[in-house]
Scaffold this motif. Structure first.
Motif, PDB file in Angstrom:
ATOM      1  N   THR A 125       5.724 -11.739   4.419  1.00  0.00           N
ATOM      2  CA  THR A 125       4.282 -11.885   4.245  1.00  0.00           C
ATOM      3  C   THR A 125       3.532 -10.645   4.681  1.00  0.00           C
ATOM      4  N   GLY A 126       2.395 -10.443   4.096  1.00  0.00           N
ATOM      5  CA  GLY A 126       1.517  -9.338   4.436  1.00  0.00           C
ATOM      6  C   GLY A 126       0.122  -9.741   4.018  1.00  0.00           C
ATOM      7  N   ASN A 129      -0.454 -11.487   0.501  1.00  0.00           N
ATOM      8  CA  ASN A 129       0.106 -12.775   0.077  1.00  0.00           C
ATOM      9  C   ASN A 129       0.044 -13.846   1.162  1.00  0.00           C
ATOM     10  N   PRO A 279       1.351  -5.814  -2.511  1.00  0.00           N
ATOM     11  CA  PRO A 279       1.654  -5.562  -1.108  1.00  0.00           C
ATOM     12  C   PRO A 279       1.211  -4.160  -0.678  1.00  0.00           C
ATOM     13  N   THR A 283       4.044  -3.806   4.095  1.00  0.00           N
ATOM     14  CA  THR A 283       4.721  -4.986   3.539  1.00  0.00           C
ATOM     15  C   THR A 283       5.863  -4.558   2.634  1.00  0.00           C
ATOM     16  N   LYS A 284       5.622  -3.501   1.864  1.00  0.00           N
ATOM     17  CA  LYS A 284       6.683  -3.024   0.975  1.00  0.00           C
ATOM     18  C   LYS A 284       7.906  -2.570   1.775  1.00  0.00           C
TER      19      LYS A 284
END
Ligand code: ADP
Ligand code: MG
Length: 449
Positions: A125-126, A129, A279, A283-284
């Motif tokens: 998650t970030g 999302n 993202p 997050t990536k």
């Protein structure tokens, strides 16, 4: 015979290489003493060079007379003709042959469509999302008690299918007796068409209207399909009335599903609508590290950062880049470092940088019509400018991944419905206006060339 070869190879090749290069292969067919094996991408032809000896050895010890293996990619028309049971010639027309239809009926098991990898534990998650994730968790933990329907939307490769299936897995685990159906709207459509055709609408309805959870993916594909929309409308109502959980995924929000009837669209808004944004960098990186971990690969931070900052936004592409890199280094025995990454991913990254931007479209259209870029972007609605601007917005919609609101912003703060209107208008016009069509092709070519 290929399966036996694989069995032999599995014992002799290290696990990572085996999983990367050999596991994804499939027997296609054989011809004479040659086995044809299907592989996902052309890169797999290296298998022959690297494992040729082992393969030979395995073939010899099989003793079936096979001497050679040829690898073919999925694009090749290598599908073997289906063999008939027991080698009998195809049944004559007089013989009863309803086996297919019957089978389609017994095949029904919506939950079997769930991919075991798409679980919450594997979902990173970030900021983009978090909301969709939290909503999905709530629905998964308390189906029918929170948001119904849950409507998830976002661009390609943002994790919609993943989240939706994670909901399915969780509900199934907590309530094994629940029947869960995951289906894309395309499959729903095909199912319906077949049921109409074979006079099985009653069983179609019974199937879809008696599930406990319906996960319907890529709902945008029922646009313009009136009969499917009608059927889905009734499915929706039947399930909702019985307080069964519905989860819907789409590439855009309900209000932008212009070609889906109002009564359906308004139902999509009954529960909760959650979007997934691309993202951010952190997050990536986290997604890459999680993915590497599950592949049991060491991914140095600088390499993760390199991939994350060079692959724009699509998580599927992010994964693709990692898989390629892992495959490459396991095949060459090389270390997974920044230099390898730069080398191996060069093509992918070059492609990305050639991607068309809204600015480049505005520039090209301004040039084409002898205007200034500022005029195309401004609010001025004089006729000489409206048309070029519509063309530019049309191209922006088709050549970039920008959403309608985003395009609106870049064209002087237009409302997304205005953008949609322009796109539709040009779409319609290009069908009959040859000159316009040519112009669009030309612009497209020069922009993406
Ligand atoms: P969509 O349905 O939105 O097009 P998918 O759910 O098919 O996207 O996701 C594409 C791929 O990216 C899948 O392999 C999925 O597991 C992965 N993925 C997407 N988002 C995430 C995330 N936040 N964490 C981990 N994997 C993700
Ligand atoms: Mg999807």
């Amino acid at each position: 015979p290929w399966l036996q070869v694989l069995d032999a190879l599995e014992k002799k090749v290290n696990r990572l290489s085996y999983d990367t290069w050999l596991k994804p292969t499939r027997f296609s067919h054989s011809q004479g003493n040659k086995i044809f094996v299907r592989v996902p991408t052309p890169e797999f032809r290296h298998i022959g060079e690297k494992y040729g000896d082992l393969i030979q050895e395995a073939l010899d010890s099989l003793g079936l007379g096979f001497e050679d293996v040829e690898f073919v990619t999925d694009q090749a028309p290598a599908e073997a003709p289906m063999r008939h049971d027991g080698g009998f010639p195809p049944q004559s027309a007089a013989a009863p042959a309803p086996a297919r239809v019957q089978q389609a009926r017994f095949d029904w098991d919506g939950a079997a469509q769930l991919n075991p990898k798409y679980i919450f534990d594997n979902f990173v998650t970030g900021p983009g999302n978090q909301f969709a994730h939290a909503a999905s968790r709530a629905v998964a933990d308390r189906p029918s008690k929170t948001y119904n329907p849950l409507f998830l939307y976002g661009g390609v490769g943002m994790g919609k299918t993943h989240l939706m299936q994670a909901i399915g897995h969780t509900i199934k685990r907590n309530n094994p007796e629940h029947s869960i159906c995951y289906v894309s709207s395309e499959k729903f459509t095909n199912d319906m068409i077949n049921s109409v055709r074979y006079d099985k609408m009653t069983s179609f309805r019974e199937r879809y209207r008696t599930v406990d959870v319906l996960l319907i993916d890529d709902i945008q594909f029922i646009a313009r399909k009136e009969r499917t929309q009608e059927e889905f409308f009734h499915t929706f109502n039947a399930l909702h009335e019985q307080q069964k959980q519905l989860v819907i995924a789409s590439d855009r929000p309900p209000k932008e599903l212009a070609e889906i009837e109002d009564r359906l669209r308004s139902r999509f808004e009954w529960g909760l609508i959650a979007d997934i944004q691309p993202p951010d960098l952190e997050t990536k990186v986290a997604i890459l590290q999680k993915k590497a971990e599950s592949e049991r690969t060491q991914l140095p931070t600088d390499v993760a950062l390199f991939i994350a900052s060079n692959i724009r936004s699509n998580v599927r592409e992010l994964e693709g880049a990692l898989i390629r890199l892992v495959a490459y280094s396991s095949l060459t025995g090389g270390e997974l470092n920044l230099m390898t990454a730069q080398q191996v991913l060069k093509n992918i990254i070059d492609q990305q940088t050639r991607k068309v931007t809204i600015e480049s479209i505005q520039k090209a259209c301004a040039e084409q019509f002898g205007l200034r870029i500022a005029e195309i972007k401004a609010k001025n609605n004089s006729r000489a400018i409206v048309y070029p601007r519509q063309i530019a917005m049309y191209l922006a919609k088709h050549l970039t991944e920008a959403s309608l609101p985003e395009i609106g912003r870049q064209f002087g703060g237009k409302h997304h419905t205005t953008v949609l209107h322009s796109v539709d208008k040009i779409d319609e016009a290009r069908k009959s206006d040859k000159d316009l069509n040519r112009l669009l092709n030309k612009l497209t070519e020069s922009l993406s060339g």
